[in-house]
Design a protein around this motif. Structure first.
Motif, PDB file in Angstrom:
ATOM      1  N   LYS A  37      -7.911  16.987 -59.560  1.00  0.00           N
ATOM      2  CA  LYS A  37      -6.529  17.017 -60.033  1.00  0.00           C
ATOM      3  C   LYS A  37      -6.257  18.108 -61.064  1.00  0.00           C
ATOM      4  CE  LYS A  37      -4.689  12.360 -59.314  1.00  0.00           C
ATOM      5  NZ  LYS A  37      -5.738  11.698 -58.553  1.00  0.00           N
ATOM      6  N   ARG A  38      -7.143  18.236 -62.062  1.00  0.00           N
ATOM      7  CA  ARG A  38      -6.837  19.126 -63.183  1.00  0.00           C
ATOM      8  C   ARG A  38      -7.252  20.557 -62.868  1.00  0.00           C
ATOM      9  NH1 ARG A  38      -7.900  15.838 -68.716  1.00  0.00           N
ATOM     10  NH2 ARG A  38      -6.503  17.477 -69.480  1.00  0.00           N
ATOM     11  N   VAL A  39      -6.500  21.496 -63.389  1.00  0.00           N
ATOM     12  CA  VAL A  39      -6.531  22.858 -62.880  1.00  0.00           C
ATOM     13  C   VAL A  39      -7.801  23.631 -63.246  1.00  0.00           C
ATOM     14  CG1 VAL A  39      -5.276  23.846 -64.830  1.00  0.00           C
ATOM     15  CG2 VAL A  39      -5.087  24.915 -62.579  1.00  0.00           C
ATOM     16  N   PHE A  40      -8.464  23.287 -64.360  1.00  0.00           N
ATOM     17  CA  PHE A  40      -9.633  24.049 -64.786  1.00  0.00           C
ATOM     18  C   PHE A  40     -10.918  23.236 -64.649  1.00  0.00           C
ATOM     19  CE2 PHE A  40      -6.211  25.781 -67.691  1.00  0.00           C
ATOM     20  CZ  PHE A  40      -5.959  26.891 -66.892  1.00  0.00           C
ATOM     21  N   ASP A  41     -12.071  23.934 -64.683  1.00  0.00           N
ATOM     22  CA  ASP A  41     -13.363  23.264 -64.636  1.00  0.00           C
ATOM     23  C   ASP A  41     -13.511  22.308 -65.818  1.00  0.00           C
ATOM     24  OD1 ASP A  41     -14.051  24.627 -62.367  1.00  0.00           O
ATOM     25  OD2 ASP A  41     -15.215  26.167 -63.406  1.00  0.00           O
ATOM     26  N   GLY A  42     -14.322  21.275 -65.622  1.00  0.00           N
ATOM     27  CA  GLY A  42     -14.576  20.329 -66.698  1.00  0.00           C
ATOM     28  C   GLY A  42     -13.414  19.404 -66.978  1.00  0.00           C
ATOM     29  N   ASP A  43     -12.568  19.167 -65.982  1.00  0.00           N
ATOM     30  CA  ASP A  43     -11.389  18.304 -66.142  1.00  0.00           C
ATOM     31  C   ASP A  43     -10.508  18.763 -67.294  1.00  0.00           C
ATOM     32  OD1 ASP A  43     -11.833  16.663 -63.992  1.00  0.00           O
ATOM     33  OD2 ASP A  43     -13.093  15.273 -65.111  1.00  0.00           O
ATOM     34  N   GLU A  44     -10.275  20.061 -67.354  1.00  0.00           N
ATOM     35  CA  GLU A  44      -9.406  20.631 -68.386  1.00  0.00           C
ATOM     36  C   GLU A  44      -8.107  21.107 -67.750  1.00  0.00           C
ATOM     37  OE1 GLU A  44     -10.112  20.637 -71.565  1.00  0.00           O
ATOM     38  OE2 GLU A  44     -12.186  19.943 -71.408  1.00  0.00           O
ATOM     39  N   GLY A  45      -7.077  21.220 -68.595  1.00  0.00           N
ATOM     40  CA  GLY A  45      -5.796  21.746 -68.127  1.00  0.00           C
ATOM     41  C   GLY A  45      -4.908  20.679 -67.530  1.00  0.00           C
ATOM     42  N   PRO A  46      -3.700  21.071 -67.130  1.00  0.00           N
ATOM     43  CA  PRO A  46      -2.719  20.110 -66.606  1.00  0.00           C
ATOM     44  C   PRO A  46      -3.075  19.610 -65.216  1.00  0.00           C
ATOM     45  CG  PRO A  46      -1.873  22.348 -66.434  1.00  0.00           C
ATOM     46  CD  PRO A  46      -3.148  22.440 -67.215  1.00  0.00           C
ATOM     47  N   ASN A  47      -2.523  18.461 -64.869  1.00  0.00           N
ATOM     48  CA  ASN A  47      -2.679  17.936 -63.515  1.00  0.00           C
ATOM     49  C   ASN A  47      -1.926  18.800 -62.520  1.00  0.00           C
ATOM     50  OD1 ASN A  47      -4.282  15.833 -64.205  1.00  0.00           O
ATOM     51  ND2 ASN A  47      -2.815  14.225 -63.783  1.00  0.00           N
ATOM     52  N   THR A  48      -2.506  18.954 -61.352  1.00  0.00           N
ATOM     53  CA  THR A  48      -1.817  19.595 -60.227  1.00  0.00           C
ATOM     54  C   THR A  48      -1.465  18.487 -59.234  1.00  0.00           C
ATOM     55  OG1 THR A  48      -3.815  19.874 -58.907  1.00  0.00           O
ATOM     56  CG2 THR A  48      -3.327  21.584 -60.521  1.00  0.00           C
ATOM     57  N   GLY A  49      -0.924  18.880 -58.102  1.00  0.00           N
ATOM     58  CA  GLY A  49      -0.666  17.909 -57.048  1.00  0.00           C
ATOM     59  C   GLY A  49      -1.904  17.569 -56.242  1.00  0.00           C
ATOM     60  N   GLY A  50      -3.063  18.127 -56.643  1.00  0.00           N
ATOM     61  CA  GLY A  50      -4.305  17.899 -55.902  1.00  0.00           C
ATOM     62  C   GLY A  50      -4.813  19.199 -55.311  1.00  0.00           C
ATOM     63  N   MET A  51      -6.111  19.445 -55.427  1.00  0.00           N
ATOM     64  CA  MET A  51      -6.681  20.720 -54.959  1.00  0.00           C
ATOM     65  C   MET A  51      -7.915  20.491 -54.108  1.00  0.00           C
ATOM     66  SD  MET A  51      -6.323  22.967 -58.448  1.00  0.00           S
ATOM     67  CE  MET A  51      -7.412  21.867 -59.341  1.00  0.00           C
ATOM     68  N   LEU A  61      -7.341   5.976 -70.265  1.00  0.00           N
ATOM     69  CA  LEU A  61      -8.477   5.232 -69.720  1.00  0.00           C
ATOM     70  C   LEU A  61      -9.634   6.181 -69.492  1.00  0.00           C
ATOM     71  CD1 LEU A  61      -6.698   2.938 -67.089  1.00  0.00           C
ATOM     72  CD2 LEU A  61      -7.398   2.359 -69.425  1.00  0.00           C
ATOM     73  N   ASP A  62     -10.790   5.824 -70.020  1.00  0.00           N
ATOM     74  CA  ASP A  62     -11.976   6.658 -69.884  1.00  0.00           C
ATOM     75  C   ASP A  62     -12.773   6.198 -68.670  1.00  0.00           C
ATOM     76  OD1 ASP A  62     -13.618   8.721 -70.535  1.00  0.00           O
ATOM     77  OD2 ASP A  62     -14.774   7.613 -72.020  1.00  0.00           O
ATOM     78  N   GLY A  63     -13.358   7.135 -67.943  1.00  0.00           N
ATOM     79  CA  GLY A  63     -14.159   6.797 -66.774  1.00  0.00           C
ATOM     80  C   GLY A  63     -14.071   7.891 -65.736  1.00  0.00           C
ATOM     81  N   GLU A  64     -14.233   7.511 -64.488  1.00  0.00           N
ATOM     82  CA  GLU A  64     -14.195   8.457 -63.377  1.00  0.00           C
ATOM     83  C   GLU A  64     -13.183   7.968 -62.350  1.00  0.00           C
ATOM     84  OE1 GLU A  64     -17.379  10.696 -60.375  1.00  0.00           O
ATOM     85  OE2 GLU A  64     -18.091   9.471 -62.044  1.00  0.00           O
ATOM     86  N   GLU A  65     -12.333   8.893 -61.903  1.00  0.00           N
ATOM     87  CA  GLU A  65     -11.261   8.514 -60.977  1.00  0.00           C
ATOM     88  C   GLU A  65     -11.764   8.388 -59.542  1.00  0.00           C
ATOM     89  OE1 GLU A  65      -7.328  10.194 -61.065  1.00  0.00           O
ATOM     90  OE2 GLU A  65      -7.698  11.079 -63.029  1.00  0.00           O
ATOM     91  N   LYS A  84       2.813  16.115 -60.432  1.00  0.00           N
ATOM     92  CA  LYS A  84       2.653  16.908 -61.650  1.00  0.00           C
ATOM     93  C   LYS A  84       3.264  16.238 -62.880  1.00  0.00           C
ATOM     94  CE  LYS A  84       2.713  21.166 -58.913  1.00  0.00           C
ATOM     95  NZ  LYS A  84       2.830  20.492 -57.613  1.00  0.00           N
ATOM     96  N   GLY A  85       3.757  15.017 -62.746  1.00  0.00           N
ATOM     97  CA  GLY A  85       4.469  14.366 -63.836  1.00  0.00           C
ATOM     98  C   GLY A  85       3.603  13.523 -64.743  1.00  0.00           C
ATOM     99  N   VAL A  86       2.291  13.747 -64.748  1.00  0.00           N
ATOM    100  CA  VAL A  86       1.375  13.000 -65.618  1.00  0.00           C
ATOM    101  C   VAL A  86       0.702  13.992 -66.558  1.00  0.00           C
ATOM    102  CG1 VAL A  86      -0.677  11.543 -65.718  1.00  0.00           C
ATOM    103  CG2 VAL A  86       0.976  11.238 -63.864  1.00  0.00           C
ATOM    104  N   ILE A  87       0.928  13.809 -67.858  1.00  0.00           N
ATOM    105  CA  ILE A  87       0.371  14.719 -68.860  1.00  0.00           C
ATOM    106  C   ILE A  87      -0.661  13.961 -69.700  1.00  0.00           C
ATOM    107  CG2 ILE A  87       0.884  16.343 -70.702  1.00  0.00           C
ATOM    108  CD1 ILE A  87       2.306  16.977 -68.059  1.00  0.00           C
ATOM    109  N   ILE A  88      -1.907  14.421 -69.647  1.00  0.00           N
ATOM    110  CA  ILE A  88      -2.979  13.830 -70.457  1.00  0.00           C
ATOM    111  C   ILE A  88      -3.022  14.580 -71.780  1.00  0.00           C
ATOM    112  CG2 ILE A  88      -5.448  13.365 -70.601  1.00  0.00           C
ATOM    113  CD1 ILE A  88      -5.423  13.312 -67.493  1.00  0.00           C
TER     114      ILE A  88
END
Length: 290
Positions: free
Chosen positions: A214-228, A188-192, A151-155
């Protein structure tokens, strides 16, 4: 044959299940394990970060192999401690586990070894970090230097978000000791995608690609989680990328570590961003994904 698996999550359940189905039919133990591992192995009432307790159990029960699941005991040096006592261990040494335990160390290895990654700078001073952030064009990525459970990565899409992330980590200490030093890097732009490799010090055996959510909301929005959750293979990792990833990511990283006197053994997990300029490393982990 006795095998000890250290950890308590779904990752350890999968490891226990696979090991218990081996042709040699080993007796498998899991410390501390969970309800799933209890069905197919013997749970041991010792926490995964209690290294002295784990060593005491190993001395009493003499496992033929110990497989370490989580990053915390690996970064604390459990492999070195067990090896010094004559136990076989699957997992990197404390020095090698810095590839996950210290983002600054990992970034330094990548830059020195010519591994493709994002440009970055590290800071312990909030004032210096904020000065740098204000000189850059967002989006930016702000990372806690140490272990923060994914959770220590903030975009940060805006300057104000980046300023807030710096303040949260260096001034408000939201990640405790893990955020005493931070990295500010280009977005970095692209796909993980993620690729794990089994490594014996020099040989690299890459496993199937995967992509997690990783990110909590649809569309790669919101903070990173530990993985879902995750799926495999990742379509973005096309056939032409495999030799590039082997050469530019794994082989260069292992060569730079060896130059520093560090032999990496175990699983090396590369989190990649696949963009127009090819794969770049976002982070390394020192264990199987969880």
């Amino acid at each position: 044959m006795k095998i000890l698996v250290i950890g308590e999550g779904g990752r350890e359940h999968a490891l226990v299940w696979k090991l218990s189905n081996d042709s040699c039919r080993p007796k498998v133990f899991c410390a501390p394990g969970n309800a799933g591992t209890a069905v197919i192995a013997t749970n041991v009432d010792v926490k995964s970060d209690d290294i002295s307790g784990l060593l005491g159990w190993a001395r009493a029960n003499k496992p033929d192999l110990t497989v370490v699941g989580p990053e915390v005991p690996l970064c604390a040096g459990i492999t070195d401690i067990f090896l010094a006592q004559g136990f076989r261990v699957f997992g990197p040494s404390r020095a090698a586990a810095q590839m996950e335990g210290s983002k600054v160390f990992s970034k330094d290895v990548m830059m020195a070894g010519g591994v493709p990654t994002a440009a970055s700078r590290s800071f312990t001073s909030a004032a210096e970090a904020l000065k740098y952030v204000r000189s850059q064009k967002p989006p930016l990525v702000v990372k806690a230097e140490g272990l923060a459970a994914g959770k220590g990565v903030i975009i940060c899409a805006t300057l104000s978000e980046a300023e807030r992330a710096v303040s949260d980590m260096l001034e408000k200490k939201v990640f405790g000791g893990a955020g005493e030093r931070i990295i500010v890097e280009e977005f970095l732009d692209g796909e993980e995608a993620s690729i794990l490799a089994l490594v014996d010090g020099s040989t690299v055996v890459m496993l199937a690609s995967a992509q997690d959510h990783k990110r909590v909301f649809d569309g790669d929005e919101g903070p990173n989680t530990g993985g879902m959750g995750a799926y495999s293979p990742a379509p973005v990792v096309t056939d032409d990328l495999w030799p590039i990833i082997r050469r530019e990511v794994f082989e260069k990283t292992l060569a730079e570590l060896k130059r520093r006197g560090i032999t990496y053994k175990g699983v090396l997990y590369a989190g990649l961003m696949i963009g127009k300029k090819g794969p770049k490393v976002l982070e390394f982990n020192c264990r199987f994904g969880d």
